[in-house]
Design a protein around this motif. Structure first.
Motif, PDB file in Angstrom:
ATOM      1  N   TYR A 139      30.238 -35.435   0.092  1.00 55.14           N
ATOM      2  CA  TYR A 139      29.278 -34.339   0.162  1.00 55.14           C
ATOM      3  C   TYR A 139      27.921 -34.942   0.479  1.00 55.14           C
ATOM      4  CZ  TYR A 139      28.498 -35.770  -4.753  1.00 55.14           C
ATOM      5  OH  TYR A 139      28.257 -36.479  -5.899  1.00 55.14           O
ATOM      6  N   VAL A 140      27.029 -34.104   0.977  1.00 55.59           N
ATOM      7  CA  VAL A 140      25.714 -34.600   1.385  1.00 55.59           C
ATOM      8  C   VAL A 140      24.683 -33.497   1.168  1.00 55.59           C
ATOM      9  CG1 VAL A 140      26.026 -33.908   3.812  1.00 55.59           C
ATOM     10  CG2 VAL A 140      24.447 -35.765   3.251  1.00 55.59           C
ATOM     11  N   GLU A 141      23.475 -33.919   0.832  1.00 57.81           N
ATOM     12  CA  GLU A 141      22.352 -32.988   0.660  1.00 57.81           C
ATOM     13  C   GLU A 141      21.243 -33.365   1.616  1.00 57.81           C
ATOM     14  OE1 GLU A 141      18.337 -31.922  -0.750  1.00 57.81           O
ATOM     15  OE2 GLU A 141      19.219 -33.918  -0.936  1.00 57.81           O
ATOM     16  N   ASP A 142      20.674 -32.369   2.269  1.00 56.62           N
ATOM     17  CA  ASP A 142      19.549 -32.608   3.169  1.00 56.62           C
ATOM     18  C   ASP A 142      18.533 -31.492   2.959  1.00 56.62           C
ATOM     19  OD1 ASP A 142      17.736 -32.992   5.285  1.00 56.62           O
ATOM     20  OD2 ASP A 142      19.291 -33.834   6.582  1.00 56.62           O
ATOM     21  N   ASP A 143      17.463 -31.827   2.255  1.00 55.10           N
ATOM     22  CA  ASP A 143      16.359 -30.900   2.037  1.00 55.10           C
ATOM     23  C   ASP A 143      16.823 -29.582   1.423  1.00 55.10           C
ATOM     24  OD1 ASP A 143      13.690 -30.131   2.057  1.00 55.10           O
ATOM     25  OD2 ASP A 143      13.783 -29.312   4.094  1.00 55.10           O
ATOM     26  N   GLY A 144      17.598 -29.693   0.353  1.00 55.42           N
ATOM     27  CA  GLY A 144      17.995 -28.501  -0.376  1.00 55.42           C
ATOM     28  C   GLY A 144      19.199 -27.766   0.159  1.00 55.42           C
ATOM     29  N   VAL A 145      19.838 -28.292   1.213  1.00 50.50           N
ATOM     30  CA  VAL A 145      21.053 -27.691   1.763  1.00 50.50           C
ATOM     31  C   VAL A 145      22.197 -28.682   1.556  1.00 50.50           C
ATOM     32  CG1 VAL A 145      22.193 -26.771   3.813  1.00 50.50           C
ATOM     33  CG2 VAL A 145      19.749 -26.371   3.460  1.00 50.50           C
ATOM     34  N   PHE A 146      23.248 -28.237   0.859  1.00 49.47           N
ATOM     35  CA  PHE A 146      24.358 -29.097   0.467  1.00 49.47           C
ATOM     36  C   PHE A 146      25.626 -28.680   1.198  1.00 49.47           C
ATOM     37  CE2 PHE A 146      21.312 -28.982  -2.901  1.00 49.47           C
ATOM     38  CZ  PHE A 146      21.367 -30.195  -3.561  1.00 49.47           C
ATOM     39  N   THR A 147      26.386 -29.664   1.680  1.00 51.29           N
ATOM     40  CA  THR A 147      27.686 -29.392   2.289  1.00 51.29           C
ATOM     41  C   THR A 147      28.702 -30.370   1.728  1.00 51.29           C
ATOM     42  OG1 THR A 147      27.061 -30.816   4.172  1.00 51.29           O
ATOM     43  CG2 THR A 147      26.796 -28.435   4.459  1.00 51.29           C
ATOM     44  N   SER A 148      29.973 -29.951   1.698  1.00 49.26           N
ATOM     45  CA  SER A 148      31.005 -30.822   1.150  1.00 49.26           C
ATOM     46  C   SER A 148      32.199 -30.871   2.079  1.00 49.26           C
ATOM     47  CB  SER A 148      31.466 -30.316  -0.220  1.00 49.26           C
ATOM     48  OG  SER A 148      32.393 -29.256  -0.078  1.00 49.26           O
TER      49      SER A 148
END
Length: 308
Positions: A139-148
């Motif tokens: 999973y990864v977070e970029d500026d408050g948006v998370f995807t898994s």
């Protein structure tokens, strides 16, 4: 209460719909609701029909919005608009597995790092070239948006969000209730290229459990290899195959997790927290916690003591 709105975008797998309830439903401090653009009975991929009574109005005012479903086509334009509005109003946005395609359609992944199931990362990159697709992470977070990524990685992301909200102790409690492993670091590989040869064996789970029971002690590669009755070289190879980490990397993650729990749940001085977590010294505790959590031990304790 932290309000979570799960937005279902058909086609969707029934298991993916169940993940937020499995994690957040058993964690205190959350109010969770499920909605979709056209409420009613929905077919799921390879599973039963589900009933979703609420429409997209449920998203209004939610603290976290999670998109679940659809790598199979275009999302309802109303869903995309609701997601954009929620993001603009400051909600935390996340997706589980194919939900990344929905966030990409909404333009919320433009210029951001994102991931999805490894089998679909090529498709995501081809359809949305403005997204920096990461096929090599859980999973990864970029500026408050998370995807898994898929399935188990979606559980990992939900546990990670619990840890961000209420700390490591709460995340570990949620993991125990769901009978899953503690939070895995998001940077781990999604899958193992070379499985262990069947004739070689048994899992290293017993060795990992043995190490966790001695987390406050100095442990070397030789110690772990001796417990596993194998060579250091074989231990390292098998450990990476099973966890995505080297033995010492895995041990360090577990030590930091233990330190976080102690900071949240006790008033122990920093040197005792470091000693009981196996990090050795207060300076070492400060270094590793700042690297992993972005907070000094004092700031970390103050933050999660207030939240608790």
């Amino acid at each position: 209460m932290h309000r979570i709105a799960v937005v279902i975008v058909p086609p969707v797998m029934s298991f993916d719909v169940s993940i937020p309830h499995m994690v957040f439903g058993d964690a205190s401090g959350y109010e969770i609701g499920v909605c979709t653009a056209v409420p009613g009975r929905l077919d799921t991929v390879g599973g039963p029909q589900i009933h979703v009574p609420d429409g997209l109005g449920l998203v209004k005012g939610a603290d976290t919005v999670i998109a679940v479903g659809s790598g199979g086509g275009d999302a309802d334009p109303r869903t995309l608009e609701v997601l954009r509005t929620a993001h603009a109003e400051g909600a935390r946005i996340a997706s589980l597995c194919t939900g990344a395609f929905v966030l990409a359609q909404a333009g919320l992944l433009d210029g951001r790092d994102a991931t999805t199931h490894w089998g679909l990362t090529g498709d995501l990159a081809a359809r949305y070239p403005s997204v920096n697709v990461r096929p090599d992470v859980l999973y990864v977070e970029d500026d408050g948006v998370f995807t898994s990524a898929g399935a188990a990685a979606a559980i990992d992301l939900c546990l990670h969000l619990v840890r961000l909200d209420f700390g490591a102790a709460a995340a570990n409690a949620a993991a125990r209730l769901a009978v899953v492993a503690p939070v895995r670091p998001g940077g781990q590989a999604q899958f193992i290229e070379t499985p262990l040869p069947p004739e070689r064996g048994t899992s290293l789970a017993a060795t990992r459990a043995w190490a966790l029971a001695r987390i406050d002690r100095p442990l070397t590669l030789k110690d772990l290899a001796a417990h596993a009755s194998t060579s250091v070289r074989t231990l390292t190879r098998r450990f990476h195959a099973e966890t995505g980490l080297s033995p010492l990397q895995w041990l360090l993650h577990r030590r930091v997790d233990r330190a976080r729990e102690l900071l949240e749940t006790t008033d122990l001085p920093m040197d005792q927290v470091a000693e009981r977590s196996g990090l050795g010294s207060a300076d070492s505790l400060r270094k590793h916690l700042t690297t992993r959590a972005g907070l000094t031990p004092t700031a970390y304790r103050a933050t999660f003591t207030r939240q608790r």
